[in-house]
Design an enzyme around this catalytic site. Structure first.
Site, PDB file in Angstrom:
ATOM      1  CD  GLU A   1     -52.724 -56.412  12.936  1.00  0.00           C
ATOM      2  OE1 GLU A   1     -51.940 -56.726  13.855  1.00  0.00           O
ATOM      3  OE2 GLU A   1     -53.047 -55.236  12.690  1.00  0.00           O
TER       4      GLU A   1
ATOM      5  CE1 TYR B   1     -54.172 -48.136  13.455  1.00  0.00           C
ATOM      6  CE2 TYR B   1     -53.133 -50.183  12.745  1.00  0.00           C
ATOM      7  CZ  TYR B   1     -54.144 -49.516  13.423  1.00  0.00           C
ATOM      8  OH  TYR B   1     -55.134 -50.234  14.057  1.00  0.00           O
TER       9      TYR B   1
ATOM     10  CD  GLU C   1     -56.659 -53.211  13.178  1.00  0.00           C
ATOM     11  OE1 GLU C   1     -55.589 -52.667  13.534  1.00  0.00           O
ATOM     12  OE2 GLU C   1     -57.007 -54.355  13.558  1.00  0.00           O
TER      13      GLU C   1
END
Length: 492
Positions: free
Chosen positions: A173, A240, A297
């Site tokens: 990130e 997410y 992720e």
């Protein structure tokens, strides 16, 4: 009852479904590592050199293919040398709860965990606060022979033979907490780091560059302009599912409305658009698709459970999460020409975990059940299908009712589907373009959408054999109950 149609060609396979699509992510965050996977050698909980035995067995049941570690945000403040040898330097975990860790789980423990699980290792290297030298030496420590300086240090610390490092992430990130970089600046720094990221045991290690956050197409454009296949084997994507779309109030893991459920599903389905649009940019600079995509992720992110440490990101896991898992895994299967790995966040006690623990008790969550159900897809070939499905609406949300993917392995066809609707069943007519269907068997996961598996109680959400189908004239008619995930093995 609404009807859906699926036609497939058993002789037409499109791409290989990498087992690593069913990967997992374990960060030093909350109780994922410490008091989760790792309980310490002196724990009363049954363990192997501190690694929790029932957790290992549960992860092996779902065929865990790869494990990403040590982060996450934690990776860009992790200094590997503090976590090896007999005298280890404690660290402050400044990202998650600001707790001190004793570094008792380090490189040796991670590779022992991978060996116990029989899975591949994926290490996220420290670019944010580390150095080229530090990362280069970590790889040497892991992969160099015992007669080299760092290999001899590894031997002195108890492991003579080098380990195999299959995947190396360089930074995490870096558009945010990993350095707040611009894509051009990151790409230049990445090229320097990867130059010295040398694997010493002749294994073809995949180097992974930090890709975009969600729909940051500018980032993808920037790094794809600068990186070539000889620099990187893949770029990562982080996305997410947040029910409300608001980080300040994400929604409760168990107590949610019907609208919140459907907004969760709509947010999960957005993964398909992300892969398509980032893929279009990648194709512009790499039309041979040598650079692959890794979903580093993914998963649901809710507000933390009441009464728990906010920085530990502990949340319950319901039938809603099972539907989300099925949707995403079907999407990854259907994009297996580009997606070679996806890692659920996270393995244990954090976010959309497959395992939850409370002392000696261990729970296999509804998400774990889906990973177990989808196991036959690992290493199979994606089968070409054409599908016509009804849509459902809730207020301003309109989404397809059915999610599905089909694969083939050893002449056996395997189909996974989920009925997203909370109240409408769906009848699906399944037909082969070649020979008719002669035999099928099915399994199902279904429960009230708020149901979850709790400590010390019988499982509410689990896999059952399913007989809600029939075969007539070589065609299979399958009834999909509301809020269900179904798998079908087909012959013919």
């Amino acid at each position: 009852m609404k009807t859906a149609y699926l036609k497939y060609d058993p002789d037409k396979t499109l791409s290989h479904i990498s087992p690593e699509i069913y990967g997992h992510f374990s960060e030093h965050l909350g109780r994922c590592i410490y008091n989760g996977i790792y309980v310490g050698k002196d724990s009363d909980i049954s363990n192997i050199n501190g690694i929790r035995k029932d957790a290992v067995n549960a992860l092996k049941e779902i065929g865990i293919p790869v494990l990403r570690w040590p982060g996450g945000c934690f990776a860009d403040e992790y200094h590997w040398h503090d976590g090896v040898g007999s005298e280890r330097k404690p660290i402050l975990n400044s990202n998650w709860g600001r707790v001190s860790e004793d570094n008792s789980f380090g490189t040796h423990e991670f590779f022992e965990l991978c060996e116990l699980l029989g899975c591949k290792a994926y290490i996220a290297g420290n670019m944010g606060s580390g150095s080229v030298k530090e990362l280069s030496e970590w790889i040497q420590y892991i992969t160099a022979p015992a007669d080299t300086p760092l290999g001899s240090e590894r031997k002195a610390n108890g492991h003579e033979d080098p380990w195999t490092l299959e995947y190396l992430g360089i930074g995490n990130e870096n558009w945010g907490g990993g350095g707040n970089m611009r894509p051009e600046a990151y790409a230049d720094l990445y090229r320097q780091y990867q130059t010295f990221a040398k694997n010493y045991n002749n294994y073809d290690m995949v180097k992974v560059a930090c890709g975009p956050n969600s729909d940051d197409y500018h980032w993808t454009e920037g790094i794809m302009q600068s990186l070539k296949p000889w620099h990187t084997g893949a770029i990562s994507l982080h996305y997410y599912t947040i029910p409300t779309g608001e980080w300040s109030h994400k929604g409760d893991a168990v107590d949610f409305s019907e609208y919140e459920y459907y907004s969760t599903i709509a947010a999960s389905l957005y993964m398909d658009e992300l892969i398509n649009r980032h893929g279009t940019i990648m194709d512009k600079y790499d039309d041979e698709r040598k650079i692959k995509l890794i979903i580093d992720e993914w998963g649901c992110w809710y507000d933390v459970e009441k009464g728990t440490e906010p920085g530990f990101l502990y949340q319950q896991n319901t039938m809603r999460d099972a539907i989300v898992a099925a949707i995403n895994l079907n999407i990854f299967n259907n994009h297996s020409d580009r997606v070679i790995m996806a890692n659920l966040a996270q393995t244990m006690n954090v976010l959309q975990a497959v395992l939850l623990s409370d002392g000696e008790s261990l729970v296999k969550t509804p998400t774990w059940q889906v990973f177990r159900l989808f196991l036959p897809h690992h290493g199979a070939e994606l089968v070409r299908t054409s599908c016509a499905v009804p849509f459902i609406t809730n207020d301003d949300i309109e989404i397809p009712q059915i999610s599905c993917s089909m694969s083939k392995k050893n002449d056996e066809l395997f189909l996974t589907l989920s009925n997203i609707s909370l109240d409408e069943p769906c009848s699906m007519l399944i037909d082969s373009e070649k020979s008719g269907i002669s035999f099928a068997s099915a399994q199902i996961i279904t429960a009230d959408v708020h149901s979850f598996n709790d400590f010390g109680k019988e499982e509410n959400v689990c896999i059952h054999d399913y007989s809600g189908f029939n075969i007539t004239d070589g065609k299979l008619t399958l009834e999909l109950p509301p809020c269900s995930v179904v798998s079908v093995k087909i012959c013919g």
